[in-house]
Scaffold this motif. Sequence first.
Motif, PDB file in Angstrom:
ATOM      1  N   ALA A 202       0.822  -1.208   0.000  1.00  8.85           N
ATOM      2  CA  ALA A 202       0.000   0.000   0.000  1.00  8.85           C
ATOM      3  C   ALA A 202       0.856   1.258   0.000  1.00  8.85           C
ATOM      4  CB  ALA A 202      -0.936   0.003   1.206  1.00  8.85           C
ATOM      5  N   GLY A 203       2.149   1.115   0.313  1.00  6.25           N
ATOM      6  CA  GLY A 203       3.052   2.261   0.304  1.00  6.25           C
ATOM      7  C   GLY A 203       2.852   3.240   1.443  1.00  6.25           C
ATOM      8  N   ASN A 204       2.273   2.771   2.546  1.00  8.33           N
ATOM      9  CA  ASN A 204       1.997   3.642   3.692  1.00  8.33           C
ATOM     10  C   ASN A 204       2.742   3.096   4.908  1.00  8.33           C
ATOM     11  OD1 ASN A 204       0.861   4.967   5.966  1.00  8.33           O
ATOM     12  ND2 ASN A 204      -1.055   5.318   4.867  1.00  8.33           N
ATOM     13  N   GLU A 205       3.872   3.720   5.257  1.00  7.41           N
ATOM     14  CA  GLU A 205       4.701   3.227   6.351  1.00  7.41           C
ATOM     15  C   GLU A 205       3.988   3.312   7.696  1.00  7.41           C
ATOM     16  OE1 GLU A 205       7.534   1.677   6.279  1.00  7.41           O
ATOM     17  OE2 GLU A 205       7.671   1.774   4.096  1.00  7.41           O
ATOM     18  N   GLN A 206       3.193   4.359   7.891  1.00  6.83           N
ATOM     19  CA  GLN A 206       2.471   4.496   9.157  1.00  6.83           C
ATOM     20  C   GLN A 206       1.455   3.369   9.329  1.00  6.83           C
ATOM     21  OE1 GLN A 206       3.325   6.731  11.517  1.00  6.83           O
ATOM     22  NE2 GLN A 206       4.978   7.217  10.076  1.00  6.83           N
ATOM     23  N   LEU A 207       0.811   3.016   8.235  1.00  5.40           N
ATOM     24  CA  LEU A 207      -0.136   1.904   8.267  1.00  5.40           C
ATOM     25  C   LEU A 207       0.567   0.613   8.669  1.00  5.40           C
ATOM     26  CD1 LEU A 207      -2.803   0.377   7.498  1.00  5.40           C
ATOM     27  CD2 LEU A 207      -1.870   0.257   5.177  1.00  5.40           C
ATOM     28  N   VAL A 208       1.716   0.348   8.060  1.00  7.87           N
ATOM     29  CA  VAL A 208       2.460  -0.871   8.358  1.00  7.87           C
ATOM     30  C   VAL A 208       2.861  -0.915   9.832  1.00  7.87           C
ATOM     31  CG1 VAL A 208       4.582  -2.155   7.862  1.00  7.87           C
ATOM     32  CG2 VAL A 208       3.295  -1.104   5.990  1.00  7.87           C
ATOM     33  N   GLN A 209       3.302   0.220  10.352  1.00  9.24           N
ATOM     34  CA  GLN A 209       3.735   0.261  11.752  1.00  9.24           C
ATOM     35  C   GLN A 209       2.571   0.054  12.715  1.00  9.24           C
ATOM     36  OE1 GLN A 209       6.186   3.629  12.791  1.00  9.24           O
ATOM     37  NE2 GLN A 209       5.668   3.474  14.958  1.00  9.24           N
ATOM     38  N   ILE A 210       1.473   0.762  12.484  1.00 11.74           N
ATOM     39  CA  ILE A 210       0.317   0.643  13.383  1.00 11.74           C
ATOM     40  C   ILE A 210      -0.265  -0.771  13.330  1.00 11.74           C
ATOM     41  CG2 ILE A 210      -2.064   1.408  13.758  1.00 11.74           C
ATOM     42  CD1 ILE A 210      -1.151   4.198  12.819  1.00 11.74           C
ATOM     43  N   ALA A 211      -0.424  -1.301  12.129  1.00 11.26           N
ATOM     44  CA  ALA A 211      -0.954  -2.656  11.995  1.00 11.26           C
ATOM     45  C   ALA A 211      -0.018  -3.672  12.630  1.00 11.26           C
ATOM     46  CB  ALA A 211      -1.176  -2.982  10.522  1.00 11.26           C
ATOM     47  N   GLY A 212       1.288  -3.440  12.504  1.00  6.74           N
ATOM     48  CA  GLY A 212       2.256  -4.348  13.105  1.00  6.74           C
ATOM     49  C   GLY A 212       2.186  -4.354  14.619  1.00  6.74           C
ATOM     50  N   ASP A 213       1.996  -3.181  15.214  1.00  5.81           N
ATOM     51  CA  ASP A 213       1.861  -3.095  16.671  1.00  5.81           C
ATOM     52  C   ASP A 213       0.622  -3.846  17.154  1.00  5.81           C
ATOM     53  OD1 ASP A 213       4.139  -1.573  16.806  1.00  5.81           O
ATOM     54  OD2 ASP A 213       3.087   0.350  16.906  1.00  5.81           O
ATOM     55  N   LEU A 214      -0.486  -3.678  16.444  1.00  9.47           N
ATOM     56  CA  LEU A 214      -1.709  -4.394  16.804  1.00  9.47           C
ATOM     57  C   LEU A 214      -1.531  -5.904  16.649  1.00  9.47           C
ATOM     58  CD1 LEU A 214      -4.326  -2.079  15.056  1.00  9.47           C
ATOM     59  CD2 LEU A 214      -4.018  -2.350  17.523  1.00  9.47           C
ATOM     60  N   HIS A 215      -0.860  -6.290  15.590  1.00 10.92           N
ATOM     61  CA  HIS A 215      -0.619  -7.714  15.328  1.00 10.92           C
ATOM     62  C   HIS A 215       0.204  -8.330  16.450  1.00 10.92           C
ATOM     63  CE1 HIS A 215       0.451 -10.872  12.006  1.00 10.92           C
ATOM     64  NE2 HIS A 215       0.012 -11.430  13.119  1.00 10.92           N
ATOM     65  N   ARG A 216       1.268  -7.632  16.868  1.00 10.26           N
ATOM     66  CA  ARG A 216       2.123  -8.149  17.944  1.00 10.26           C
ATOM     67  C   ARG A 216       1.324  -8.322  19.233  1.00 10.26           C
ATOM     68  NH1 ARG A 216       7.511  -8.203  18.272  1.00 10.26           N
ATOM     69  NH2 ARG A 216       7.759  -6.680  16.592  1.00 10.26           N
ATOM     70  N   ARG A 217       0.492  -7.338  19.546  1.00 12.99           N
ATOM     71  CA  ARG A 217      -0.323  -7.427  20.764  1.00 12.99           C
ATOM     72  C   ARG A 217      -1.293  -8.598  20.700  1.00 12.99           C
ATOM     73  NH1 ARG A 217      -3.087  -1.846  22.064  1.00 12.99           N
ATOM     74  NH2 ARG A 217      -3.893  -3.164  23.748  1.00 12.99           N
ATOM     75  N   ALA A 218      -1.799  -8.889  19.514  1.00 10.68           N
ATOM     76  CA  ALA A 218      -2.739  -9.999  19.356  1.00 10.68           C
ATOM     77  C   ALA A 218      -2.064 -11.348  19.559  1.00 10.68           C
ATOM     78  CB  ALA A 218      -3.376  -9.949  17.967  1.00 10.68           C
ATOM     79  N   GLN A 219      -0.738 -11.379  19.535  1.00 13.04           N
ATOM     80  CA  GLN A 219      -0.010 -12.637  19.689  1.00 13.04           C
ATOM     81  C   GLN A 219       0.387 -12.924  21.131  1.00 13.04           C
ATOM     82  OE1 GLN A 219       3.154 -11.808  16.891  1.00 13.04           O
ATOM     83  NE2 GLN A 219       2.170 -13.014  15.284  1.00 13.04           N
ATOM     84  N   TRP A 220       0.176 -11.976  22.042  1.00  9.71           N
ATOM     85  CA  TRP A 220       0.527 -12.234  23.443  1.00  9.71           C
ATOM     86  C   TRP A 220      -0.384 -13.300  24.019  1.00  9.71           C
ATOM     87  CZ3 TRP A 220       0.316  -6.358  24.835  1.00  9.71           C
ATOM     88  CH2 TRP A 220       1.402  -5.713  24.231  1.00  9.71           C
ATOM     89  N   PRO A 221       0.118 -14.110  24.944  1.00  8.38           N
ATOM     90  CA  PRO A 221      -0.694 -15.195  25.513  1.00  8.38           C
ATOM     91  C   PRO A 221      -1.817 -14.680  26.391  1.00  8.38           C
ATOM     92  CG  PRO A 221       1.376 -14.994  26.692  1.00  8.38           C
ATOM     93  CD  PRO A 221       1.481 -14.079  25.508  1.00  8.38           C
ATOM     94  N   LEU A 222      -2.877 -15.459  26.450  1.00  7.74           N
ATOM     95  CA  LEU A 222      -4.012 -15.132  27.310  1.00  7.74           C
ATOM     96  C   LEU A 222      -3.743 -15.616  28.726  1.00  7.74           C
ATOM     97  CD1 LEU A 222      -6.974 -16.210  25.000  1.00  7.74           C
ATOM     98  CD2 LEU A 222      -6.199 -13.889  25.449  1.00  7.74           C
ATOM     99  N   VAL A 223      -4.390 -14.981  29.693  1.00 10.02           N
ATOM    100  CA  VAL A 223      -4.268 -15.424  31.076  1.00 10.02           C
ATOM    101  C   VAL A 223      -4.941 -16.787  31.217  1.00 10.02           C
ATOM    102  CG1 VAL A 223      -6.414 -14.337  31.818  1.00 10.02           C
ATOM    103  CG2 VAL A 223      -4.613 -14.760  33.495  1.00 10.02           C
ATOM    104  N   GLY A 224      -4.387 -17.622  32.088  1.00 10.41           N
ATOM    105  CA  GLY A 224      -4.963 -18.941  32.299  1.00 10.41           C
ATOM    106  C   GLY A 224      -4.151 -20.047  31.665  1.00 10.41           C
ATOM    107  N   GLY A 225      -3.139 -19.689  30.896  1.00 13.63           N
ATOM    108  CA  GLY A 225      -2.302 -20.700  30.262  1.00 13.63           C
ATOM    109  C   GLY A 225      -1.310 -20.040  29.337  1.00 13.63           C
ATOM    110  N   PRO A 226      -0.054 -20.540  29.277  1.00 17.68           N
ATOM    111  CA  PRO A 226       0.961 -19.921  28.439  1.00 17.68           C
ATOM    112  C   PRO A 226       0.709 -20.073  26.955  1.00 17.68           C
ATOM    113  CG  PRO A 226       1.799 -21.977  29.370  1.00 17.68           C
ATOM    114  CD  PRO A 226       0.460 -21.696  30.021  1.00 17.68           C
ATOM    115  N   VAL A 227       0.027 -21.148  26.549  1.00 16.96           N
ATOM    116  CA  VAL A 227      -0.202 -21.392  25.122  1.00 16.96           C
ATOM    117  C   VAL A 227      -1.657 -21.770  24.915  1.00 16.96           C
ATOM    118  CG1 VAL A 227       0.413 -22.790  23.134  1.00 16.96           C
ATOM    119  CG2 VAL A 227       2.167 -22.180  24.796  1.00 16.96           C
TER     120      VAL A 227
END
Length: 268
Positions: A202-227
């Motif tokens: 898309a050629g939008n660096e800000q988009l890539v950065q913001i989406a990447g931050d959200l993506h990383r947060r979505a990969q953190w483990p949930l409480v109640g179990g490591p995986v």
Amino acid sequence: MKQGTQGSAGTGIPDPRTRGSRVPPQQRAADVDRARDLAHGAGDVRGEHTHSETPIPRPRQVLQRPSVRGQILDALRTALVGGELTPGEVYSAPALGDRFGVSATPVREAMQQLATEGAVEVVPNRGFRVVERGARELAELAEIRALIEVPVMLRLARTVPAARWADLRPLAEGTARAASSGCRATYAESDRAFHRAVLALAGNEQLVQIAGDLHRRAQWPLVGGPVTRGRADLVADAAEHLALLDALAAGEWDAVRSLVQEHFAGSA
């Protein structure tokens, strides 16, 4: 909240001396030499005139080399995604530094970065607590990611030629190999790389950065179990990448919308 007890010496992270993650002694020696050089003014570059410049006060503390801090940050992110840093547990910088073979300073700086990202929170006089997050937060992140990325991918499906999507196929296949390994941290890295490459069109660096931050947060483990996801879940998730590329190359907009929304809803 009690101190983490997983792994050696109660840090929650396996001793990197048995996993190859210790920072090499040469690296630490180089840091010491650099600090000594800076203290004696050996860092000046010959040929540069400094007599007319305003003197800059020396820092009270010599900064760590960015490469060391970056290595520690990457290792901590891997431990977080892999479930070795348990939600709700507190970890101290000195204890973690001992496991990585470095001082507490680069560990503390890396943890401060994770605190900025929302992965951990500072516990005064104790260290850093891994944030506890539940299914609702994961669902909210999926909704936000869909709101951002679905319109972008639909636009890309209309404008990007099929040959460009073919160039991304090795990345999609890489996520399939990572998923087959069953390693959550390895898959998380390859998953982010694929999505980053798609959005970069898309050629939008800000988009890539913001989406990447959200993506990383979505990969953190949930409480109640490591995986929370097994190998079969990762394999199914990776298969959606290949299906998405096929839909994008064919310009099948409805399929793109459906695949992206389902992909985000199933991510964890």
